[in-house]
Write a protein that holds these residues in place. Structure first.
Motif: not given
Length: 194
Positions: A165-194
Motif C-alpha cells: 500500500a505504501r509503494q507505487p504499483r509497478h514492478r520496482g514498487g512490488i519488489i521494494a514492498a516485498l523487501r520491506e516486509a521480509a524482515v518484519p515477517a521473518a522476525l515475527s515468524s522466527g520469534t513465534t517459532m522459538l
C-alpha cells in the motif's frame, strides 16, 4: 466353564503378555488392566485395533467373566489426541469467524482483507494437503501447531499488504514492498517459532 477367570487362567490367553500386574478380585469378578505399550501401536495401528485384536473393548467390558479395561500411555495419548481434534473442530468455526471479522474491519480495504484471507486459506489448504500427502493424522502436536501456522500466515500477509500500500504499483514498487516486509515477517515468524 461358568467360573470367573483368575490371573493364572490368562497366562496362556491372547492377553497373557499384556495383562498388567494390577488386578483385584471383588464379588467374584476379576478386574484386569490391559497395558497397551508404545510398541503395540503406531505404524497406522490404533489402540482400538489392538483391543479389538485382543477381543476386549477399549473403554472397558467383560472378557470371559473378567472385567477388562485398556490402560497405558498410548491409550491416554490417543484419547488426548481425539479430544484435542474434537475441541479444535468445535472452536475452529468461532475462531475463524473472529479472524475474518477482524481482518475485514482492520485491513484497510476490501482488497487488502481479501489478500490476507487468501493467505490464510492457502496455509490451511497447504497444511491439509501436506497431511494427506505424507499420510499424517491429527495429533496433539499438529493440533497445537496449526493455529500458530495460520497466525503466522496472517501476520506475514498483513506485513506484505501494508508494504504494498505504501509503494507505487509497478514492478520496482512490488519488489521494494516485498523487501520491506521480509524482515518484519521473518522476525515475527522466527520469534513465534522459538
Amino acid at each position: 466353564d461358568d467360573r470367573a477367570l483368575t490371573p493364572g487362567d490368562l497366562l496362556d490367553s491372547p492377553l497373557g503378555s499384556t495383562v498388567a500386574s494390577v488386578w483385584s478380585e471383588r464379588a467374584g469378578t476379576v478386574r484386569l488392566a490391559v497395558r497397551v505399550s508404545a510398541p503395540d501401536v503406531g505404524h497406522g495401528i490404533s489402540v482400538g485395533e489392538v483391543c479389538t485384536a485382543l477381543g476386549v473393548e477399549r473403554d472397558g467390558g467383560m472378557w470371559h467373566g473378567a472385567m477388562v479395561a485398556a490402560t497405558g500411555i498410548p491409550v491416554l495419548a490417543e484419547a488426548l489426541g481425539e479430544a484435542l481434534v474434537r475441541d479444535l473442530s468445535r472452536l475452529a468455526g468461532w475462531a475463524g469467524s473472529a479472524v475474518v471479522v477482524l481482518v475485514l474491519m482492520l485491513a484497510g480495504g476490501a482488497g487488502a482483507a481479501l489478500a490476507v484471507l487468501a493467505a490464510l486459506a492457502a496455509s490451511i489448504l497447504l497444511l491439509l494437503a501436506g497431511m494427506q500427502i505424507f499420510n499424517l493424522a491429527w495429533n496433539p502436536m499438529n493440533v497445537a501447531a496449526a493455529p500458530l501456522l495460520f497466525g503466522l500466515s496472517v501476520d506475514a500477509a498483513i506485513f506484505v499488504v501494508h508494504a504494498l500500500a505504501r509503494q507505487p504499483r509497478h514492478r520496482g514498487g512490488i519488489i521494494a514492498a516485498l523487501r520491506e516486509a521480509a524482515v518484519p515477517a521473518a522476525l515475527s515468524s522466527g520469534t513465534t517459532m522459538l
